[in-house]
Design a protein around this motif. Structure first.
Motif, PDB file in Angstrom:
ATOM      1  N   LEU A  53      32.564  31.776  41.948  1.00 34.38           N
ATOM      2  CA  LEU A  53      32.228  31.342  40.585  1.00 34.38           C
ATOM      3  C   LEU A  53      32.960  32.193  39.554  1.00 34.38           C
ATOM      4  O   LEU A  53      33.589  31.685  38.624  1.00 34.38           O
ATOM      5  CB  LEU A  53      30.722  31.508  40.357  1.00 34.38           C
ATOM      6  N   VAL A  54      32.859  33.508  39.732  1.00 25.49           N
ATOM      7  CA  VAL A  54      33.479  34.430  38.770  1.00 25.49           C
ATOM      8  C   VAL A  54      34.989  34.241  38.763  1.00 25.49           C
ATOM      9  O   VAL A  54      35.621  34.215  37.703  1.00 25.49           O
ATOM     10  CB  VAL A  54      33.120  35.898  39.115  1.00 25.49           C
ATOM     11  N   PHE A  55      35.562  34.076  39.945  1.00 28.17           N
ATOM     12  CA  PHE A  55      37.019  33.901  40.030  1.00 28.17           C
ATOM     13  C   PHE A  55      37.459  32.673  39.229  1.00 28.17           C
ATOM     14  O   PHE A  55      38.421  32.720  38.459  1.00 28.17           O
ATOM     15  CB  PHE A  55      37.460  33.794  41.499  1.00 28.17           C
ATOM     16  N   PHE A  56      36.715  31.568  39.367  1.00 30.15           N
ATOM     17  CA  PHE A  56      37.043  30.360  38.602  1.00 30.15           C
ATOM     18  C   PHE A  56      36.904  30.596  37.103  1.00 30.15           C
ATOM     19  O   PHE A  56      37.740  30.133  36.314  1.00 30.15           O
ATOM     20  CB  PHE A  56      36.158  29.181  39.036  1.00 30.15           C
ATOM     21  N   GLY A  57      35.859  31.298  36.731  1.00 31.86           N
ATOM     22  CA  GLY A  57      35.665  31.624  35.315  1.00 31.86           C
ATOM     23  C   GLY A  57      36.862  32.373  34.756  1.00 31.86           C
ATOM     24  O   GLY A  57      37.360  32.071  33.661  1.00 31.86           O
ATOM     25  N   ILE A  58      37.352  33.352  35.533  1.00 34.35           N
ATOM     26  CA  ILE A  58      38.508  34.155  35.094  1.00 34.35           C
ATOM     27  C   ILE A  58      39.737  33.268  34.917  1.00 34.35           C
ATOM     28  O   ILE A  58      40.447  33.354  33.908  1.00 34.35           O
ATOM     29  CB  ILE A  58      38.802  35.283  36.110  1.00 34.35           C
ATOM     30  N   VAL A  59      40.000  32.400  35.909  1.00 31.73           N
ATOM     31  CA  VAL A  59      41.182  31.534  35.848  1.00 31.73           C
ATOM     32  C   VAL A  59      41.156  30.674  34.586  1.00 31.73           C
ATOM     33  O   VAL A  59      42.150  30.598  33.841  1.00 31.73           O
ATOM     34  CB  VAL A  59      41.259  30.624  37.107  1.00 31.73           C
ATOM     35  N   ILE A  60      39.994  30.063  34.294  1.00 32.29           N
ATOM     36  CA  ILE A  60      39.884  29.188  33.117  1.00 32.29           C
ATOM     37  C   ILE A  60      40.107  29.987  31.829  1.00 32.29           C
ATOM     38  O   ILE A  60      40.885  29.596  30.950  1.00 32.29           O
ATOM     39  CB  ILE A  60      38.500  28.498  33.084  1.00 32.29           C
ATOM     40  N   ALA A  61      39.433  31.138  31.718  1.00 30.72           N
ATOM     41  CA  ALA A  61      39.519  31.932  30.484  1.00 30.72           C
ATOM     42  C   ALA A  61      40.940  32.449  30.257  1.00 30.72           C
ATOM     43  O   ALA A  61      41.453  32.422  29.133  1.00 30.72           O
ATOM     44  CB  ALA A  61      38.522  33.090  30.544  1.00 30.72           C
ATOM     45  N   SER A  95      34.555  32.085  30.008  1.00 33.28           N
ATOM     46  CA  SER A  95      33.763  33.293  29.724  1.00 33.28           C
ATOM     47  C   SER A  95      32.297  33.071  30.053  1.00 33.28           C
ATOM     48  O   SER A  95      31.608  33.984  30.505  1.00 33.28           O
ATOM     49  CB  SER A  95      33.805  33.654  28.232  1.00 33.28           C
ATOM     50  N   GLY A  96      31.812  31.844  29.799  1.00 38.38           N
ATOM     51  CA  GLY A  96      30.402  31.549  30.020  1.00 38.38           C
ATOM     52  C   GLY A  96      30.033  31.645  31.496  1.00 38.38           C
ATOM     53  O   GLY A  96      28.993  32.208  31.853  1.00 38.38           O
ATOM     54  N   ALA A 104      44.818  41.038  24.922  1.00 35.75           N
ATOM     55  CA  ALA A 104      43.795  42.036  25.262  1.00 35.75           C
ATOM     56  C   ALA A 104      42.692  41.376  26.095  1.00 35.75           C
ATOM     57  O   ALA A 104      42.245  41.928  27.111  1.00 35.75           O
ATOM     58  CB  ALA A 104      43.213  42.646  23.991  1.00 35.75           C
ATOM     59  N   PHE A 105      42.274  40.163  25.687  1.00 36.50           N
ATOM     60  CA  PHE A 105      41.229  39.466  26.448  1.00 36.50           C
ATOM     61  C   PHE A 105      41.720  39.108  27.852  1.00 36.50           C
ATOM     62  O   PHE A 105      40.998  39.257  28.833  1.00 36.50           O
ATOM     63  CB  PHE A 105      40.763  38.203  25.706  1.00 36.50           C
ATOM     64  N   ILE A 106      42.980  38.641  27.943  1.00 35.74           N
ATOM     65  CA  ILE A 106      43.537  38.253  29.247  1.00 35.74           C
ATOM     66  C   ILE A 106      43.522  39.439  30.217  1.00 35.74           C
ATOM     67  O   ILE A 106      43.048  39.345  31.350  1.00 35.74           O
ATOM     68  CB  ILE A 106      44.986  37.723  29.084  1.00 35.74           C
ATOM     69  N   VAL A 107      44.001  40.585  29.740  1.00 37.84           N
ATOM     70  CA  VAL A 107      44.078  41.778  30.595  1.00 37.84           C
ATOM     71  C   VAL A 107      42.677  42.184  31.062  1.00 37.84           C
ATOM     72  O   VAL A 107      42.454  42.466  32.245  1.00 37.84           O
ATOM     73  CB  VAL A 107      44.761  42.935  29.835  1.00 37.84           C
ATOM     74  N   CYS A 108      41.714  42.170  30.112  1.00 39.44           N
ATOM     75  CA  CYS A 108      40.348  42.573  30.480  1.00 39.44           C
ATOM     76  C   CYS A 108      39.754  41.674  31.560  1.00 39.44           C
ATOM     77  O   CYS A 108      39.063  42.157  32.465  1.00 39.44           O
ATOM     78  CB  CYS A 108      39.445  42.568  29.255  1.00 39.44           C
ATOM     79  N   PHE A 109      40.026  40.375  31.474  1.00 34.61           N
ATOM     80  CA  PHE A 109      39.528  39.463  32.516  1.00 34.61           C
ATOM     81  C   PHE A 109      40.180  39.767  33.862  1.00 34.61           C
ATOM     82  O   PHE A 109      39.523  39.799  34.897  1.00 34.61           O
ATOM     83  CB  PHE A 109      39.806  37.997  32.143  1.00 34.61           C
ATOM     84  N   LEU A 110      41.507  39.974  33.844  1.00 30.58           N
ATOM     85  CA  LEU A 110      42.233  40.168  35.108  1.00 30.58           C
ATOM     86  C   LEU A 110      41.822  41.444  35.831  1.00 30.58           C
ATOM     87  O   LEU A 110      41.842  41.504  37.059  1.00 30.58           O
ATOM     88  CB  LEU A 110      43.740  40.157  34.857  1.00 30.58           C
ATOM     89  N   ILE A 111      41.414  42.471  35.069  1.00 31.88           N
ATOM     90  CA  ILE A 111      41.018  43.743  35.695  1.00 31.88           C
ATOM     91  C   ILE A 111      39.847  43.536  36.667  1.00 31.88           C
ATOM     92  O   ILE A 111      39.686  44.277  37.627  1.00 31.88           O
ATOM     93  CB  ILE A 111      40.641  44.779  34.600  1.00 31.88           C
ATOM     94  N   THR A 112      39.033  42.487  36.421  1.00 26.62           N
ATOM     95  CA  THR A 112      37.850  42.264  37.280  1.00 26.62           C
ATOM     96  C   THR A 112      38.218  41.909  38.715  1.00 26.62           C
ATOM     97  O   THR A 112      37.478  42.236  39.646  1.00 26.62           O
ATOM     98  CB  THR A 112      37.011  41.069  36.743  1.00 26.62           C
ATOM     99  N   PRO A 131      40.180  42.797  41.303  1.00 23.49           N
ATOM    100  CA  PRO A 131      40.098  43.702  42.472  1.00 23.49           C
ATOM    101  C   PRO A 131      38.668  44.130  42.813  1.00 23.49           C
ATOM    102  O   PRO A 131      38.398  44.550  43.930  1.00 23.49           O
ATOM    103  CB  PRO A 131      40.918  44.929  42.034  1.00 23.49           C
ATOM    104  N   PHE A 132      37.745  44.018  41.832  1.00 20.87           N
ATOM    105  CA  PHE A 132      36.387  44.530  42.077  1.00 20.87           C
ATOM    106  C   PHE A 132      35.372  43.433  42.404  1.00 20.87           C
ATOM    107  O   PHE A 132      34.176  43.696  42.455  1.00 20.87           O
ATOM    108  CB  PHE A 132      35.899  45.321  40.854  1.00 20.87           C
ATOM    109  N   LEU A 133      35.875  42.204  42.624  1.00 25.62           N
ATOM    110  CA  LEU A 133      34.948  41.101  42.904  1.00 25.62           C
ATOM    111  C   LEU A 133      34.053  41.385  44.120  1.00 25.62           C
ATOM    112  O   LEU A 133      32.920  40.938  44.176  1.00 25.62           O
ATOM    113  CB  LEU A 133      35.720  39.798  43.140  1.00 25.62           C
ATOM    114  N   GLY A 134      34.578  42.150  45.060  1.00 21.14           N
ATOM    115  CA  GLY A 134      33.814  42.483  46.269  1.00 21.14           C
ATOM    116  C   GLY A 134      32.541  43.255  45.971  1.00 21.14           C
ATOM    117  O   GLY A 134      31.632  43.321  46.810  1.00 21.14           O
ATOM    118  N   TRP A 135      32.455  43.867  44.774  1.00 16.41           N
ATOM    119  CA  TRP A 135      31.258  44.637  44.440  1.00 16.41           C
ATOM    120  C   TRP A 135      30.072  43.737  44.108  1.00 16.41           C
ATOM    121  O   TRP A 135      28.931  44.179  44.114  1.00 16.41           O
ATOM    122  CB  TRP A 135      31.544  45.550  43.233  1.00 16.41           C
ATOM    123  N   LEU A 136      30.364  42.477  43.786  1.00 17.02           N
ATOM    124  CA  LEU A 136      29.264  41.546  43.487  1.00 17.02           C
ATOM    125  C   LEU A 136      28.643  41.074  44.785  1.00 17.02           C
ATOM    126  O   LEU A 136      29.353  40.853  45.768  1.00 17.02           O
ATOM    127  CB  LEU A 136      29.810  40.316  42.750  1.00 17.02           C
TER     128      LEU A 136
END
Length: 404
Positions: A92-100, A127-128, A177-185, A187-192
């Motif tokens: 879910l989060v990955f799809f959210g990132i791609v769209i944003a 983002s939602g 700035a928004f794009i970079v902040c989303f992309l940083i997530t 590598p850490f998706l495994g923490w969810l």
């Protein structure tokens, strides 16, 4: 037994320890996600001014574009609330990132009002999804009210940072700035956690079903009141900078006030935690909403520098303050994190309706005074709803009426 003997700060520290020992990885990544996901919402005064000065949008258009962005946030979060129990959260989060990311990248390319309007909705939708998963992680943690507090506490820093950094950037810089902040997530998706962890024994579930039948409407009432509070917040926050500049307030004063007022939120958060341990959640919320409404209503009699300062500082002190209580109250009636996932939706809806109502008021040439009058009315209406809710709970579920 030991918990009962601890009071004030010691009790708060004990709670923090429990919260972090539970699952610190998913809390930390959810915290980062919430700050990024709500980035537009928090930075809207600066972003809306950038749309006017850098893209040449009119004040009415800005209200519509801001409304689309935050409306997308609401739509994305409703979508997520429906499917979050069935779908792997990491996907879910990955799809959210791609769209944003895609929408923000297209905003760099297309700058005409019509296209930007739809792209901002898309960006908000991504983002939602992203934000809703993060908020649900907080709602399902072992101490939800405290987890929300942590999230709001961090907002104060991210808000001050945005107020400081975003005005230095070009419009494309803001999108980047928004794009970079989303992309940083990524590598850490495994923490969810992929799916929610079940904490309930059968005993708890039977008890919950009993409470649920009686109180099934209460979370919806809370969500509606949050929606009203955010009509006030959305309209005020979108137009405060433009209104102050319109009233010939010193531009440097306006900019620096918005940065410093962000730190008021920290104070608000801290006071809110201590008060909630003492008086429960709903009673301080009533007082906070009345005060917030007064601070906003001040400006409906014209804007002067002292009034502007007083209004922005009370607004910021109490915005986070009311959020701590509203989210905490919701978490008390919501044990599976199901309603928590609707939180960004009710906030986002309020923030579509708020700026759009304000834009319509301005297009009728009623001036900023009427906009702030409308904000006052929304906050007072929310206060009345909480007051009625509190009276109802005292009659039916006294232990919930003053829960902390």
């Amino acid at each position: 037994k030991i918990m009962a003997e601890k009071k004030g700060i010691a009790l708060a520290l004990e709670d923090w320890k429990i919260l972090f020992e539970d699952d610190w990885k998913s809390l930390i990544i959810a915290l980062y996600m919430v700050l990024v996901g709500y980035g537009v919402l928090v930075g809207i005064p600066v972003i809306s001014t950038a749309w006017v000065t850098k893209l040449g949008f009119t004040e009415v258009e800005v209200g519509r574009v801001a409304g689309m962005d935050l409306g997308g946030l609401a739509a994305g979060s409703v979508f997520t609330a429906w499917i979050i129990q069935k779908v792997n959260r990491r996907i879910l989060v990955f799809f959210g990132i791609v769209i944003a990311v895609a929408a923000n990248a297209l905003c760099i390319r297309y700058v005409d009002y019509e296209t930007v309007l739809y792209l901002r909705f898309m960006s908000g939708f991504g983002s939602g999804i992203y934000t809703s998963v993060a908020v649900a992680v907080f709602g399902m943690s072992i101490r939800p009210a405290l987890a929300y507090n942590l999230m709001l506490f961090s907002f104060a820093f991210s808000q001050a940072l945005e107020m400081q950094v975003l005005p230095q950037l070009s419009m494309n810089g803001i999108y980047m700035a928004f794009i970079v902040c989303f992309l940083i997530t990524i590598p850490f998706l495994g923490w969810l956690q992929s799916y929610p962890v079940s904490r309930n024994s059968d005993q708890d579930q039977i008890q919950e079903q009993r409470i649920d039948k009686k109180l099934s409407l209460v979370p919806w009432v809370c969500l509606f009141a949050i929606f009203l509070t955010y009509i006030n917040i959305g309209a005020y926050w979108t137009y405060i900078e433009l209104a102050a500049l319109d009233a010939n307030t010193n531009a440097d004063l306006v900019g620096s006030t918005l940065v410093w007022a962000s730190f008021c939120s920290l104070l608000g958060c801290f006071i809110a935690t201590l008060l909630s341990n003492r008086f429960g959640l709903i009673r301080p919320l009533l007082i906070a909403l009345i005060t917030m409404a007064t601070g906003v209503g001040l400006l409906s009699f014209g804007i002067t520098e002292p009034k502007f300062l007083m209004s922005v500082f009370t607004f910021n002190l109490l915005w986070i303050f009311t959020d701590v209580y509203q989210m905490g109250s919701l978490a008390n009636f919501d044990h599976g994190g199901r309603y928590s996932a609707y939180l960004p939706a009710s906030q986002g809806l309020g923030q579509i309706v708020g700026p759009n109502l304000a834009a319509s008021i301005l297009s009728l040439n009623l001036g900023y005074e009427s906009v702030f009058m409308m904000c006052w009315a929304a906050a007072m209406l929310a206060m009345v709803i909480y007051w009625l809710l509190h009276r109802y709970l005292r009659a039916t579920q006294p232990e919930l009426a003053d829960a902390s």
